[in-house]
Enzyme design. Structure first.
Site, PDB file in Angstrom:
ATOM      1  N   ASP A  13       6.241   5.697   0.737  1.00  0.00           N
ATOM      2  CA  ASP A  13       5.268   4.900   1.000  1.00  0.00           C
ATOM      3  C   ASP A  13       5.309   4.279  -0.719  1.00  0.00           C
ATOM      4  OD1 ASP A  13       2.972   3.311   1.335  1.00  0.00           O
ATOM      5  OD2 ASP A  13       1.587   4.986   0.789  1.00  0.00           O
ATOM      6  N   SER A  14       4.621   3.054  -0.775  1.00  0.00           N
ATOM      7  CA  SER A  14       4.702   2.337  -2.224  1.00  0.00           C
ATOM      8  C   SER A  14       3.796   3.253  -3.198  1.00  0.00           C
ATOM      9  CB  SER A  14       3.974   1.248  -1.973  1.00  0.00           C
ATOM     10  OG  SER A  14       2.742   1.109  -1.303  1.00  0.00           O
ATOM     11  N   TYR A  45       3.205  -3.113  -1.947  1.00  0.00           N
ATOM     12  CA  TYR A  45       4.120  -3.833  -1.176  1.00  0.00           C
ATOM     13  C   TYR A  45       3.211  -5.124  -0.465  1.00  0.00           C
ATOM     14  CZ  TYR A  45       7.323   0.076  -0.655  1.00  0.00           C
ATOM     15  OH  TYR A  45       8.547   1.196  -0.915  1.00  0.00           O
ATOM     16  N   GLY A  46       2.108  -4.970  -0.282  1.00  0.00           N
ATOM     17  CA  GLY A  46       1.201  -6.038   0.489  1.00  0.00           C
ATOM     18  C   GLY A  46       1.342  -7.386  -0.107  1.00  0.00           C
ATOM     19  N   CYS A  76       3.970   4.108   5.568  1.00  0.00           N
ATOM     20  CA  CYS A  76       3.244   2.738   5.284  1.00  0.00           C
ATOM     21  C   CYS A  76       3.017   1.767   6.163  1.00  0.00           C
ATOM     22  CB  CYS A  76       3.969   2.295   3.965  1.00  0.00           C
ATOM     23  SG  CYS A  76       3.539   0.530   3.382  1.00  0.00           S
ATOM     24  N   ASN A  77       1.869   1.280   6.598  1.00  0.00           N
ATOM     25  CA  ASN A  77       1.813   0.100   7.627  1.00  0.00           C
ATOM     26  C   ASN A  77       2.487  -1.174   7.271  1.00  0.00           C
ATOM     27  OD1 ASN A  77      -0.453   1.107   9.839  1.00  0.00           O
ATOM     28  ND2 ASN A  77      -0.715   2.002   7.864  1.00  0.00           N
ATOM     29  N   THR A  78       2.435  -1.602   6.125  1.00  0.00           N
ATOM     30  CA  THR A  78       2.930  -2.816   5.514  1.00  0.00           C
ATOM     31  C   THR A  78       4.479  -2.745   5.434  1.00  0.00           C
ATOM     32  OG1 THR A  78       1.118  -3.261   3.911  1.00  0.00           O
ATOM     33  CG2 THR A  78       3.177  -4.106   3.533  1.00  0.00           C
ATOM     34  N   GLU A 155      -6.101   5.322  -5.264  1.00  0.00           N
ATOM     35  CA  GLU A 155      -5.118   5.846  -6.226  1.00  0.00           C
ATOM     36  C   GLU A 155      -5.854   6.324  -7.513  1.00  0.00           C
ATOM     37  OE1 GLU A 155      -1.317   3.859  -6.569  1.00  0.00           O
ATOM     38  OE2 GLU A 155      -1.075   4.445  -4.252  1.00  0.00           O
ATOM     39  N   CYS A 187      -4.212   1.781   7.351  1.00  0.00           N
ATOM     40  CA  CYS A 187      -3.522   2.013   6.143  1.00  0.00           C
ATOM     41  C   CYS A 187      -3.521   3.670   5.733  1.00  0.00           C
ATOM     42  CB  CYS A 187      -4.321   1.366   4.863  1.00  0.00           C
ATOM     43  SG  CYS A 187      -3.251   1.584   3.159  1.00  0.00           S
ATOM     44  N   THR A 188      -2.408   4.027   5.471  1.00  0.00           N
ATOM     45  CA  THR A 188      -2.136   5.613   5.204  1.00  0.00           C
ATOM     46  C   THR A 188      -3.083   6.117   4.319  1.00  0.00           C
ATOM     47  OG1 THR A 188      -0.326   5.172   3.850  1.00  0.00           O
ATOM     48  CG2 THR A 188      -0.003   5.928   6.288  1.00  0.00           C
ATOM     49  N   HIS A 189      -3.175   5.197   3.194  1.00  0.00           N
ATOM     50  CA  HIS A 189      -4.361   5.635   2.083  1.00  0.00           C
ATOM     51  C   HIS A 189      -5.709   5.943   2.618  1.00  0.00           C
ATOM     52  CE1 HIS A 189      -1.327   3.660  -0.503  1.00  0.00           C
ATOM     53  NE2 HIS A 189      -1.809   4.400  -1.456  1.00  0.00           N
TER      54      HIS A 189
END
Length: 270
Positions: A13-14, A45-46, A76-78, A155, A187-189
């Protein structure tokens, strides 16, 4: 003996959002080994173009394959929206992406009025718009909102509940105005603040985090291709970062998934 018995599953993921997917994989497939990359040097990434994200995702996937990965999870969805199809064309190993849990949300919803909370990139992506188009006949309404800034708050280890609440309230108000009864986290976050999101609604709303279903899909794909580890020993976990956030990532990994190891800095390039 399966030659892939001890080969790791590559997950990336980012940042730390993909740790929610990794956590679900560790719970469902504890005997597998994992190699996780937080691509912090390239985050977020977004705010990048599709072409730039695709190029970076291919670099990361190539790196994980060089390190012996037998399967890849684009956590990561993006990144999934931008690059999963190209990666599946370029590489022959199983590549599992993620997408907002819109389909299960509609299925679970009593009123068929559902919401999706995601990054702005995901909401505006062609992949997500196609998904909405495919499913809109099954729903009374679909309210999809991008939530800029939430990833950064999650984060940041110093983020307070008040800061989260202040940012989220605007979006929760819009979901309540749309009278949704089910919310998909896109979003995974966001799975890490699922409890806080639920508590902000004035009435019960089902909140769906797709981490569990992704882990089960990983298990299905590995089983299907005879790549599943049959070891009765716990697998190894290695966490890497492309950024200068090794200490912060170590703290977050310890807090979010109880990782006690050392985070290793790496450079990923062409």
């Amino acid at each position: 003996m399966n030659p892939y018995e001890h080969a790791p599953i590559g997950v990336f993921d980012s940042g730390v959002g993909g740790l929610s997917i990794l956590s679900a994989c560790l719970n469902n497939l504890p005997n597998e080994s994992y190699l996780y990359i937080a691509d912090s040097a390239f985050a977020p990434y977004g705010d990048k173009s599709d072409a730039v994200i695709r190029e970076r995702v291919v670099q990361i996937v190539s790196y994980l394959i060089e390190k012996g990965a037998k399967a890849i999870v684009i956590a990561c969805n993006t990144a999934t929206a931008a690059a999963v199809h190209e990666c599946r064309e370029l590489f022959s190993l199983p590549i599992i992406g993620v997408e907002p849990g819109l389909k299960p949300a509609i299925k679970m919803s009593q009123s068929k009025r559902v919401g999706v909370l995601a990054t702005q990139y995901t909401v505006e992506s062609q992949k997500f718009q196609r998904l909405v188009s495919q499913l809109k006949q099954q729903a009374e309404s679909i309210t999809a909102l991008g939530c800029p800034g939430l990833v950064e708050l999650i984060e940041n280890p110093n983020t307070t509940n008040q800061q989260l609440s202040t940012l989220l309230t605007t979006y929760i108000d819009q979901f309540e105005a749309a009278d949704i009864d089910t919310l998909a986290l896109g979003c995974t976050h966001y799975g890490f603040v699922e409890k806080e999101i639920s508590e902000l609604f004035s009435h019960p709303v089902k909140v769906i985090d797709t981490s569990e279903s992704i882990a089960l899909e990983v298990k299905r794909r590995l089983t299907e291709q005879k790549l599943l580890s049959l070891s009765n020993q716990a697998g190894k976990l290695e966490i890497l970062t492309t950024g200068r956030d090794r200490e912060a990532l170590s703290e977050l990994s310890k807090r979010l998934i109880q990782f006690e190891g050392v985070v290793t800095p790496v450079e990923v390039s062409k």
